[in-house]
Design an enzyme around this catalytic site. Structure first.
Site, PDB file in Angstrom:
ATOM      1  N   GLY A  56      -3.215  -6.992   5.353  1.00 54.38           N
ATOM      2  CA  GLY A  56      -4.424  -6.583   6.138  1.00 54.38           C
ATOM      3  C   GLY A  56      -5.293  -7.067   7.255  1.00 54.38           C
ATOM      4  O   GLY A  56      -5.585  -6.552   8.239  1.00 54.38           O
ATOM      5  N   ARG A  98     -13.333  -8.784  -1.292  1.00 46.12           N
ATOM      6  CA  ARG A  98     -12.370  -8.802   0.380  1.00 46.12           C
ATOM      7  C   ARG A  98     -11.783  -7.428   0.269  1.00 46.12           C
ATOM      8  O   ARG A  98     -11.499  -6.692  -0.684  1.00 46.12           O
ATOM      9  CB  ARG A  98     -10.866  -9.430  -0.241  1.00 46.12           C
ATOM     10  CG  ARG A  98      -9.867  -9.760   1.014  1.00 46.12           C
ATOM     11  CD  ARG A  98      -8.793  -8.590   0.582  1.00 46.12           C
ATOM     12  NE  ARG A  98      -8.117  -8.722   1.596  1.00 46.12           N
ATOM     13  CZ  ARG A  98      -6.814  -7.778   1.935  1.00 46.12           C
ATOM     14  NH1 ARG A  98      -6.687  -6.886   0.733  1.00 46.12           N
ATOM     15  NH2 ARG A  98      -5.895  -8.067   2.749  1.00 46.12           N
ATOM     16  N   VAL A  99     -11.725  -6.788   1.442  1.00 44.77           N
ATOM     17  CA  VAL A  99     -11.259  -5.468   1.869  1.00 44.77           C
ATOM     18  C   VAL A  99      -9.891  -5.744   2.842  1.00 44.77           C
ATOM     19  O   VAL A  99     -10.373  -6.563   3.893  1.00 44.77           O
ATOM     20  CB  VAL A  99     -12.435  -4.661   2.354  1.00 44.77           C
ATOM     21  CG1 VAL A  99     -11.870  -3.313   2.794  1.00 44.77           C
ATOM     22  CG2 VAL A  99     -13.538  -4.454   1.197  1.00 44.77           C
ATOM     23  N   GLY A 100      -9.050  -5.048   2.867  1.00 43.47           N
ATOM     24  CA  GLY A 100      -7.893  -5.265   3.779  1.00 43.47           C
ATOM     25  C   GLY A 100      -8.100  -3.965   4.823  1.00 43.47           C
ATOM     26  O   GLY A 100      -9.155  -3.362   4.929  1.00 43.47           O
ATOM     27  N   ASP A 101      -7.094  -3.563   5.345  1.00 43.00           N
ATOM     28  CA  ASP A 101      -6.794  -2.371   6.279  1.00 43.00           C
ATOM     29  C   ASP A 101      -6.903  -1.082   5.734  1.00 43.00           C
ATOM     30  O   ASP A 101      -7.400  -0.158   6.650  1.00 43.00           O
ATOM     31  CB  ASP A 101      -5.681  -2.986   7.073  1.00 43.00           C
ATOM     32  CG  ASP A 101      -4.570  -2.787   6.411  1.00 43.00           C
ATOM     33  OD1 ASP A 101      -4.266  -3.447   5.322  1.00 43.00           O
ATOM     34  OD2 ASP A 101      -3.542  -1.706   6.654  1.00 43.00           O
ATOM     35  N   THR A 138       1.273  -1.093   6.306  1.00 39.81           N
ATOM     36  CA  THR A 138       1.113  -1.749   5.044  1.00 39.81           C
ATOM     37  C   THR A 138       1.655  -3.199   5.249  1.00 39.81           C
ATOM     38  O   THR A 138       2.396  -3.488   6.211  1.00 39.81           O
ATOM     39  CB  THR A 138       2.211  -1.487   3.782  1.00 39.81           C
ATOM     40  OG1 THR A 138       2.224  -2.268   2.720  1.00 39.81           O
ATOM     41  CG2 THR A 138       3.492  -0.848   4.313  1.00 39.81           C
ATOM     42  N   GLY A 139       1.040  -4.282   4.515  1.00 45.33           N
ATOM     43  CA  GLY A 139       1.423  -5.535   5.072  1.00 45.33           C
ATOM     44  C   GLY A 139      -0.042  -6.268   4.836  1.00 45.33           C
ATOM     45  O   GLY A 139      -0.934  -5.689   4.289  1.00 45.33           O
ATOM     46  N   THR A 188       0.733  -1.236  -0.168  1.00 43.05           N
ATOM     47  CA  THR A 188      -0.071  -0.117   0.145  1.00 43.05           C
ATOM     48  C   THR A 188       0.938   1.370  -0.100  1.00 43.05           C
ATOM     49  O   THR A 188       2.015   1.326   0.562  1.00 43.05           O
ATOM     50  CB  THR A 188      -0.785  -0.022   1.248  1.00 43.05           C
ATOM     51  OG1 THR A 188      -1.481  -1.286   1.279  1.00 43.05           O
ATOM     52  CG2 THR A 188      -1.756   1.197   1.490  1.00 43.05           C
TER      53      THR A 188
HETATM   54  N1  ASP Z   1      -2.567  -3.748   3.506  1.00 41.72           N
HETATM   55  C1  ASP Z   1      -2.888  -4.117   2.095  1.00 41.72           C
HETATM   56  C2  ASP Z   1      -4.019  -4.939   1.938  1.00 41.72           C
HETATM   57  O1  ASP Z   1      -4.197  -5.849   2.912  1.00 41.72           O
HETATM   58  C3  ASP Z   1      -1.816  -4.666   1.375  1.00 41.72           C
HETATM   59  C4  ASP Z   1      -0.362  -4.265   1.765  1.00 41.72           C
HETATM   60  O2  ASP Z   1      -0.221  -3.186   2.176  1.00 41.72           O
HETATM   61  O3  ASP Z   1       0.525  -4.892   1.245  1.00 41.72           O
HETATM   62  O4  ASP Z   1      -5.057  -4.765   1.324  1.00 41.72           O
END
Ligand code: ASP
Length: 306
Positions: free
Chosen positions: A203, A177-180, A200-201, A149
């Site tokens: 979610g 699907r929705v992340g953080d 980031t990472g 992100t």
């Molecule tokens: N955090 C984001 C998600 O889970 C992806 C990412 O930042 O790598 O959608």
């Protein structure tokens, strides 16, 4: 005093230009929007905006958010298709008392109503990767590769503190699907009294502990931006290990109301870009024995990193 910080090397061009805007007296909101838009518009970045990798059904679905740390208002869009710059929709929603977080069709209609440019976000390269991934469906797909992100935090001379995020999420994610990244407190948080943070990472892990709110809370309790990032990331990875899971792949950034940066990661190296009245540079955060080493780096030294 002004300062700006953005996740990954991919934020460097936008953060550098936004840094210049802040130097000329520009506001933090414009700086965040500009820095994020630069990443959204660049098709070679496959995890944000145009050129982002599709979901399992071949649609590029984006999530973005914008938060004003002086008012605690935020705006966000999730599972939005064809909005050229999702960050602009998120910013336009920030300030609303109700309906500030819009999903799917509602987000797209809102963007069209306010005249934001729409575009097919799929590039031929992204669709090629999607077709190849579909072919490999019989072997176990790791949907958790190919994500990242862009998160940007900025503070301007007038004391405005803003957080912004934008992502197309995980490659081959399930539709819906929705992340953080559009979830306040998880992917981002900003409160001018204590600071701002963004993550980031994966979610699904970040949301389990409302990671960005946790970092800002630690800053409220007196920790520096750097210490707050390290403490929150370490607590999350330790808890996951206690639960019999791996530490996960999480990286965070923070910015204090005094313009001090922080960053931490569970990865071997996490590149980010940051600038203040001393200039702007690419940094690398690396876990070391007693915490986190954070040093100015060069693009060349981080050639293999996003
Ligand atoms: N955090 C984001 C998600 O889970 C992806 C990412 O930042 O790598 O959608």
């Amino acid at each position: 005093m002004y300062a700006i910080i953005g996740t990954w090397k991919m934020s460097f061009t936008g953060v550098s230009q936004a840094h210049e805007q802040l130097k000329q007296g520009g506001c933090a909101g414009d700086a965040v929007q500009h820095a994020v838009m630069c990443v959204e518009d660049e098709p070679s970045y496959t995890s944000v905006g145009y050129g982002g990798l599709p979901d399992h059904d071949g649609h590029v679905m984006t999530d973005a958010a914008y938060m004003d740390g002086n008012t605690l208002r935020f705006g966000a869009v999730m599972s939005a298709e064809n909005i050229r710059n999702p960050i602009c929709a998120a910013r336009a929603l920030c300030g609303r008392e109700t309906n500030c977080l819009l999903a799917g069709r509602g987000a797209e209609q809102f963007a069209m109503q306010i005249g934001l440019p729409m575009r097919d976000m799929r590039t031929s390269e992204a669709m090629k990767q999607w077709r190849e991934a579909l072919q490999q469906e019989n072997r176990k797909m790791d949907a958790y590769n190919e994500h990242d992100t862009v998160c940007v935090l900025a503070l301007d001379e007038n004391g405005s503190l803003i957080a912004g995020t934008s992502t197309s999420g995980l490659f081959m994610k399930e539709p819906g699907r929705v992340g953080d990244s559009p979830i306040v407190g998880s992917g981002f948080y900003a409160d001018i009294r204590y600071g701002a943070a963004a993550a980031t990472g994966l979610g699904e892990d970040i949301m389990r502990v409302c990671l960005s709110y946790e970092i800002v809370s630690l800053m409220r309790d007196g920790l520096s931006a750097q210490k707050a990032c390290e403490t929150a990331v370490q607590a999350l990875s330790e808890r996951k290990i206690q639960l019999g899971e791996d530490a996960g792949s999480i990286s965070v950034i923070a910015l204090s109301p005094k313009g001090e940066y922080g960053a931490a990661t569970t990865l071997p190296v996490f590149p980010f870009t940051a600038g203040n009245d001393q200039g702007v540079a690419i940094y690398a955060a690396r876990p070391v024995e007693n915490g986190m080493e954070v040093k100015i780096s060069s693009e060349a030294a981080l050639a293999d990193e996003p």
